[in-house]
Design a protein around this motif. Structure first.
Motif, mmCIF file in Angstrom:
data_model
loop_
_atom_site.group_PDB
_atom_site.id
_atom_site.type_symbol
_atom_site.label_atom_id
_atom_site.label_comp_id
_atom_site.label_asym_id
_atom_site.label_seq_id
_atom_site.Cartn_x
_atom_site.Cartn_y
_atom_site.Cartn_z
ATOM 1 N N GLU A 69 -10.574 -4.593 -4.615
ATOM 2 C CA GLU A 69 -11.296 -3.629 -3.770
ATOM 3 C C GLU A 69 -12.139 -2.753 -4.686
ATOM 4 O O GLU A 69 -11.626 -1.844 -5.346
ATOM 5 C CB GLU A 69 -10.329 -2.785 -2.942
ATOM 6 N N TYR A 92 -4.672 1.100 -1.919
ATOM 7 C CA TYR A 92 -3.527 1.433 -1.069
ATOM 8 C C TYR A 92 -2.863 2.737 -1.490
ATOM 9 O O TYR A 92 -1.934 3.207 -0.833
ATOM 10 C CB TYR A 92 -2.494 0.311 -1.024
ATOM 11 N N ARG A 107 1.084 -5.681 7.137
ATOM 12 C CA ARG A 107 -0.154 -5.166 7.727
ATOM 13 C C ARG A 107 -1.349 -5.964 7.228
ATOM 14 O O ARG A 107 -2.272 -6.280 7.995
ATOM 15 C CB ARG A 107 -0.319 -3.688 7.407
ATOM 16 N N ALA A 108 -1.349 -6.309 5.925
ATOM 17 C CA ALA A 108 -2.462 -7.090 5.374
ATOM 18 C C ALA A 108 -2.525 -8.480 5.996
ATOM 19 O O ALA A 108 -3.614 -9.046 6.169
ATOM 20 C CB ALA A 108 -2.303 -7.199 3.861
ATOM 21 N N GLN A 109 -1.373 -9.025 6.360
ATOM 22 C CA GLN A 109 -1.320 -10.346 6.998
ATOM 23 C C GLN A 109 -1.620 -10.290 8.489
ATOM 24 O O GLN A 109 -1.799 -11.331 9.117
ATOM 25 C CB GLN A 109 0.056 -10.971 6.784
ATOM 26 N N ARG A 149 -10.323 0.684 6.599
ATOM 27 C CA ARG A 149 -8.972 0.116 6.559
ATOM 28 C C ARG A 149 -9.010 -1.401 6.652
ATOM 29 O O ARG A 149 -8.277 -2.090 5.932
ATOM 30 C CB ARG A 149 -8.133 0.687 7.700
ATOM 31 N N ASP A 150 -9.848 -1.941 7.531
ATOM 32 C CA ASP A 150 -9.935 -3.400 7.663
ATOM 33 C C ASP A 150 -10.364 -4.041 6.350
ATOM 34 O O ASP A 150 -9.802 -5.054 5.915
ATOM 35 C CB ASP A 150 -10.926 -3.767 8.772
ATOM 36 N N HIS A 152 -10.038 -2.731 3.402
ATOM 37 C CA HIS A 152 -8.955 -2.497 2.445
ATOM 38 C C HIS A 152 -7.837 -3.517 2.592
ATOM 39 O O HIS A 152 -7.337 -4.068 1.600
ATOM 40 C CB HIS A 152 -8.402 -1.083 2.631
ATOM 41 N N LEU A 153 -7.425 -3.791 3.808
ATOM 42 C CA LEU A 153 -6.319 -4.732 4.018
ATOM 43 C C LEU A 153 -6.707 -6.153 3.634
ATOM 44 O O LEU A 153 -5.877 -6.919 3.131
ATOM 45 C CB LEU A 153 -5.838 -4.667 5.472
ATOM 46 N N ARG A 154 -7.961 -6.523 3.852
ATOM 47 C CA ARG A 154 -8.420 -7.841 3.405
ATOM 48 C C ARG A 154 -8.361 -7.930 1.878
ATOM 49 O O ARG A 154 -7.946 -8.957 1.312
ATOM 50 C CB ARG A 154 -9.835 -8.115 3.911
ATOM 51 N N THR A 156 -6.395 -6.208 -0.047
ATOM 52 C CA THR A 156 -4.983 -6.188 -0.435
ATOM 53 C C THR A 156 -4.375 -7.583 -0.338
ATOM 54 O O THR A 156 -3.674 -8.035 -1.260
ATOM 55 C CB THR A 156 -4.199 -5.213 0.465
ATOM 56 N N LEU A 157 -4.641 -8.266 0.748
ATOM 57 C CA LEU A 157 -4.106 -9.623 0.900
ATOM 58 C C LEU A 157 -4.677 -10.546 -0.163
ATOM 59 O O LEU A 157 -3.957 -11.390 -0.724
ATOM 60 C CB LEU A 157 -4.427 -10.160 2.300
#
Length: 358
Positions: A69, A92, A107-109, A149-150, A152-154, A156-157
């Motif tokens: 990120e 995160y 959450r990332a999944q 957030r979207d 960020h989570l992508r 993170t995964l």
């Protein structure tokens, strides 16, 4: 001389040789690393405030601190740092507990979406409850928060999918959850943003069994799509800033660190070839240093302590010729030296705000 099992024990197993008569900079509780981290291995970090030191030193020493990120290339480096880009592999923020780590993955999944979407501050700015200190000043709108957030989570995964080595620093057992769905927060509602409501939030204090279960579930889940990753567990030597229990902060800290240390040992024993415990906690808190590795607040870790930790990490877990800055000494620092080292302690830590102004 009588024969018994302790006679043949090596020097590192005997206090008088390994601690009492050793120079401060020579104390080495690692003994032997379980595997080596290559300079090209993608290393992902997460955890408490102390984990930021590890990430910073890996990057500065030429290792592949894997960041998924990243800021826009036109953003000035100092602004990117302010908004926590590059502090960890993704934005995160501090992941203090094992439960937070597991929920971050879920959450990332996309398999867990907490009901609580945002917190507000007194100025009406929007904050992400699951990383409230990552975006200073908050977001202007809920839409902006959700888009960030979207993304960020992508990221993170992707970090979990691509990592070769995951370094996770266990920081706390205390935490706060939503009574609506059990979602975990890195900070008590109302400290940074939001409002504390005893009818909506509950304090938790994780046990050894809970920590072990959380981390093993995280490992099993990641191994389902990244079967070869290796993991290094550490325990943060930073004491609690404050406790929500009816205990003195010293005894609350002792409980928390004891739980995390035992849990780390049990987890690493499940797979000795791919999971290791690295004793940064013992290196910093060991009484051999007479407290010299702590700043004036007796909580934050000085650069000299990080030097000792990273010197041993590079020695036992890499084949690279990296020892880190050689400013370890065997005498207590002067008042001036302490003041100068205090200025080097720069970590983002939501937990410290629990004690701010109190």
């Amino acid at each position: 001389m009588r024969d018994h099992p302790y006679v043949a024990q090596p020097g590192y197993a005997k206090w008088s040789k390994a601690v009492t008569r050793a120079r401060i900079s020579d104390v080495d509780p690692v003994v032997q690393g379980r595997f080596l981290v290559g300079v090209d291995d993608k290393v992902v970090t997460a955890g408490s405030c102390f984990a930021q030191h590890i990430a910073r030193r890996l990057s500065a020493s030429g290792f592949n601190f894997h960041v998924t990120e990243k800021p826009h290339p036109l953003i000035a480096p100092e602004i990117a740092e302010t908004y926590n880009f590059g502090v960890f592999s993704a934005r995160y923020g501090n992941v203090y507990t094992s439960r937070q780590l597991l929920e971050l993955l879920l959450r990332a999944q996309g398999s867990f979406e907490p009901l609580e979407s945002h917190w507000l501050d007194d100025a009406g700015k929007f904050y992400d409850p699951y990383r409230p200190a990552v975006h200073p000043g908050g977001f202007a709108s809920l839409e902006e928060l959700m888009q960030d957030r979207d993304q960020h989570l992508r990221a993170t995964l992707r970090a979990f999918e691509e990592m070769d080595v995951f370094i996770f620093t266990l920081g706390l057992t205390e935490g706060w959850i939503s009574l609506a769905d059990g979602a975990n927060f890195p900070s008590c509602p109302g400290v940074i943003a939001g409002e504390y409501d005893p009818d909506r939030y509950q304090f938790i204090n994780l046990s050894v069994e809970q920590v072990v279960s959380d981390v093993l579930e995280f490992i099993r889940n990641v191994r389902s799509f990244n079967p070869t990753f290796r993991m290094i567990l550490t325990v943060s030597p930073v004491p609690l800033a404050a406790t929500a229990t009816d205990q003195h902060v010293l005894t609350a800290t002792s409980y928390s660190k004891a739980v995390l240390r035992v849990a780390a040992e049990l987890i690493s024993a499940t797979d000795p070839e791919r999971i290791a415990y690295f004793p940064s906690y013992e290196i910093i808190t060991g009484n051999f240093s007479r407290g010299a590795y702590y700043a004036a607040d007796l909580r934050n870790v000085l650069e000299s302590g990080v030097d000792h930790v990273m010197k041993l990490f590079f020695r036992h877990y890499t084949s690279a010729d990296v020892e880190g800055p050689n400013n370890l000494n065997n005498t207590l620092p002067s008042v001036h030296e302490l003041d100068q080292m205090n200025k080097l302690v720069r970590v983002q830590c939501e937990e410290a705000m629990l004690d701010a102004g109190l």
